[in-house]
Scaffold this active site. Structure first.
Site, PDB file in Angstrom:
ATOM      1  N   THR A   4       0.862  -1.172   0.000  1.00 47.26           N
ATOM      2  CA  THR A   4       0.000   0.000   0.000  1.00 47.26           C
ATOM      3  C   THR A   4       0.898   1.221   0.000  1.00 47.26           C
ATOM      4  O   THR A   4       1.782   1.338   0.829  1.00 47.26           O
ATOM      5  CB  THR A   4      -0.896  -0.027   1.235  1.00 47.26           C
ATOM      6  OG1 THR A   4      -0.059  -0.108   2.373  1.00 47.26           O
ATOM      7  CG2 THR A   4      -1.781  -1.230   1.186  1.00 47.26           C
ATOM      8  N   GLY A   5       0.635   2.129  -0.917  1.00 49.22           N
ATOM      9  CA  GLY A   5       1.555   3.231  -1.157  1.00 49.22           C
ATOM     10  C   GLY A   5       1.679   4.185  -0.001  1.00 49.22           C
ATOM     11  O   GLY A   5       1.040   5.225   0.014  1.00 49.22           O
ATOM     12  N   THR A   6       2.497   3.856   0.961  1.00 56.01           N
ATOM     13  CA  THR A   6       2.675   4.752   2.092  1.00 56.01           C
ATOM     14  C   THR A   6       3.818   4.221   2.933  1.00 56.01           C
ATOM     15  O   THR A   6       4.356   3.153   2.674  1.00 56.01           O
ATOM     16  CB  THR A   6       1.377   4.817   2.932  1.00 56.01           C
ATOM     17  OG1 THR A   6       1.529   5.833   3.903  1.00 56.01           O
ATOM     18  CG2 THR A   6       1.129   3.518   3.639  1.00 56.01           C
ATOM     19  N   THR A   7       4.214   5.006   3.945  1.00 57.78           N
ATOM     20  CA  THR A   7       5.101   4.497   4.995  1.00 57.78           C
ATOM     21  C   THR A   7       4.519   4.908   6.329  1.00 57.78           C
ATOM     22  O   THR A   7       4.281   6.107   6.545  1.00 57.78           O
ATOM     23  CB  THR A   7       6.512   5.093   4.880  1.00 57.78           C
ATOM     24  OG1 THR A   7       6.970   4.976   3.549  1.00 57.78           O
ATOM     25  CG2 THR A   7       7.468   4.408   5.826  1.00 57.78           C
ATOM     26  N   ASP A  31       4.228   9.171   6.352  1.00 55.46           N
ATOM     27  CA  ASP A  31       4.498  10.139   5.282  1.00 55.46           C
ATOM     28  C   ASP A  31       3.169  10.804   4.933  1.00 55.46           C
ATOM     29  O   ASP A  31       2.181  10.629   5.639  1.00 55.46           O
ATOM     30  CB  ASP A  31       5.114   9.427   4.066  1.00 55.46           C
ATOM     31  CG  ASP A  31       4.073   8.635   3.295  1.00 55.46           C
ATOM     32  OD1 ASP A  31       3.933   8.836   2.073  1.00 55.46           O
ATOM     33  OD2 ASP A  31       3.366   7.823   3.931  1.00 55.46           O
TER      34      ASP A  31
END
Lengths: 293, 252
Positions: B33-36, B51
């Site tokens: 999933t596009g995140t940190t 982020d």
């Protein structure tokens, strides 16, 4: 007997590109060079097998996968922007090569000098661009050996690359790039683009990749062919800023290359643009809407 | 089958659609999933970090999104995965926690909740609906019963109490660094610096993470939030120092 001969060395070691006397290096139409055609002819041809017991007719096995040489890009560069100004043309891009979602190589040159009048930038697969540069270097070397002081003009390079890209596309084996070609020769300022399926055009401002959506509207509004170099650079930097904010595979480290009549092409040192993050609404964006993003 | 994958990839690529989820071909099996996001325990509280990039394909839809949500004053949740799924799970958990507190806490402060309660409710929702949800969450908070706690609730709906955890696509790049530099019982400043540095490192390599670093620190006295702009984040290899922008600069 029973031991297979090792494959001939020349198919494994990369060799110099075949030069065809009719239309030049790297582009070979069918029927002209049998050895070149043979590379592509073997793909997808059904193989005849004989059963090991020796009885029975030879049988034919279709290849396991259909003939698809069309690849996927692996290491890619993102957008390239280009625009003309008074007396010259400039190309800008960032210095990042991504590996899918990973920002893998952060100091690559995505804009290169071809000869004393032309520069070229790419978007898409890095290895295919390196191959294109090999072709262009061979062209330049052939030119140099003629020893008449003549070089290919930007328009000729653009035309040549169009043929290369289109012919590769026809073989279902494209060079996965969009190339931006720019240069000035004999007072004629040239800026053009060639895509991976051979689509090509020329314009006062060009973008390849994401910049088409983000930067070109800004160019359309603010650009004019007789801008001064400073104004052109300011406009280019604000377009780069817009691109880096909204393109996830871009980094804030750019190079601008420019060509002007009579001067050698220059590629700038890497620089970054200023960005604004300290906006009031950014500090607590979900204050009145908890849970939203 | 290999044949189907190739045909599909070719068709998608011909229309300019990037490879599935934007990850390198050999990583296509993972769901990321596009995140940190991350959370860690320190001596007296927890620090949650995330982020602020939300991307749809290559386009950055929101460059300053807020992925750390308040459940109660003393328990916050980091969300990754489908925004719709995590928002709704969070709303359910908030509601259930409030009802539970109204009935059960008596003279204790009803605005506070046991961290384990919130984590357990989240886990139940994630587990019972595992076939429908795409939600990876990290719960962090402080309560008087067990002190500072961090619970990781990844895809699938398992729950694990941990001293620290990372999540999202950017987490892959920092597992090694976090394992190498983690210490127990850091001070508050050390923990905040550690989380900020980890997220900066993830942003440096993950294209799906970026923007500002958001930090939330929770301790016995309450909670506080911070936003670290790119110029306050640590610089990584091959990057250039960030130039602050003068407000009022105009195009052309």
């Amino acid at each position: 007997r029973g031991v297979a001969a090792p494959p001939p060395a020349r198919t494994m070691i990369p060799t110099r590109v075949t030069h065809n006397p009719i239309i030049g290096p790297g582009v070979v139409p069918m029927g002209v060079d049998p050895a070149y055609d043979a590379q592509y002819a073997k793909h997808g041809a059904p193989t005849r097998h004989v059963a090991s017991h020796g009885n029975g007719r030879p049988f034919v096995v279709e290849p396991a996968t259909p003939n698809t040489n069309t690849q996927m890009p692996y290491v890619t560069g993102t957008t390239v922007l280009g625009m003309k100004y008074k007396g010259g043309v400039m190309i800008a891009c960032d210095t990042l090569a991504s590996y899918g979602s990973t920002k893998r190589y952060k100091s690559i040159d995505r804009v290169k000098v071809v000869n004393s009048t032309t520069i070229i930038g790419f978007t898409g697969e890095l290895s295919d661009f390196d191959y294109t540069m090999t072709l262009l270097n061979e062209l330049s070397t052939t030119d140099f050996c003629e020893d008449d002081g003549k070089e290919l003009s930007p328009m000729e390079i653009h035309s040549y690359l169009t043929r290369v890209m289109y012919n590769r596309r026809n073989k279902f084996d494209p060079l996965w790039n969009s190339l931006v070609v720019a240069g000035v020769k004999n007072g004629r300022i040239f800026l053009g683009m060639v895509g991976m399926i051979g689509q090509h055009y020329e314009d006062s401002h060009i973008a390849a990749g994401f910049g088409n959506h983000v930067a070109r509207p800004l160019f359309r509004e603010k650009h004019s062919d007789d801008m001064s170099e400073e104004d052109a650079r300011t406009l280019m930097e604000s377009c780069l800023k817009a691109c880096v904010m909204r393109d996830k595979s871009m980094m804030n480290k750019f190079q601008i290359a420019k060509v002007e009549e009579g001067k050698a092409p220059e590629i700038s040192e890497p620089f970054s643009v200023a960005t604004e993050w300290n906006l009031r609404s950014y500090h607590n964006p979900t204050e009145f809407a908890p849970g939203c993003w | 089958s290999f044949q189907d994958d190739t045909a599909l990839s070719t068709t998608m690529a011909a229309y300019g659609v990037p490879p599935a989820l934007g990850v390198a071909p050999e990583m296509m099996e993972e769901i990321s999933t596009g995140t940190t996001i991350m959370a860690c325990q320190y001596d007296g509280g927890v620090v949650l970090g995330a982020d602020s990039r939300t991307s749809t394909g290559t386009y950055v839809a929101n460059r300053a999104s807020d992925k750390i949500t308040m459940v109660t004053d003393n328990v916050w949740m980091c969300r990754s995965g489908s925004a719709a799924d995590t928002q709704n799970v969070c709303a359910y958990v908030k509601n259930l926690t409030e009802e539970h507190n109204m009935q059960r806490r008596g003279d204790l402060d009803p605005g506070m909740a046991d961290v384990k309660l919130v984590a357990n409710l989240t886990m139940q929702l994630a587990y019972k609906n595992k076939d429908k949800l795409s939600a990876g969450m990290i719960i962090g908070g402080w309560d008087a019963t067990l002190g500072a706690q961090v619970y990781g609730i990844p895809l699938g709906g398992s729950m694990q109490r941990v001293p620290f955890t990372v999540g999202g696509s950017g987490s892959a790049y920092i597992y090694g660094w976090c394992d190498n530099t983690w210490r127990e019982n850091m001070t508050r400043e050390e923990a905040e610096g550690w989380v900020a540095r980890a997220i900066s490192l993830a942003i440096a390599r993950d294209a799906s993470s970026g923007g500002v670093v958001r930090l939330v620190t929770i301790h016995s006295k309450g909670s506080s939030r911070q936003m670290l702009e790119p110029k306050h984040q640590s610089l990584c290899e091959s990057e250039l120092p960030v130039i602050p922008r003068k407000v009022g600069g105009v195009v052309g």
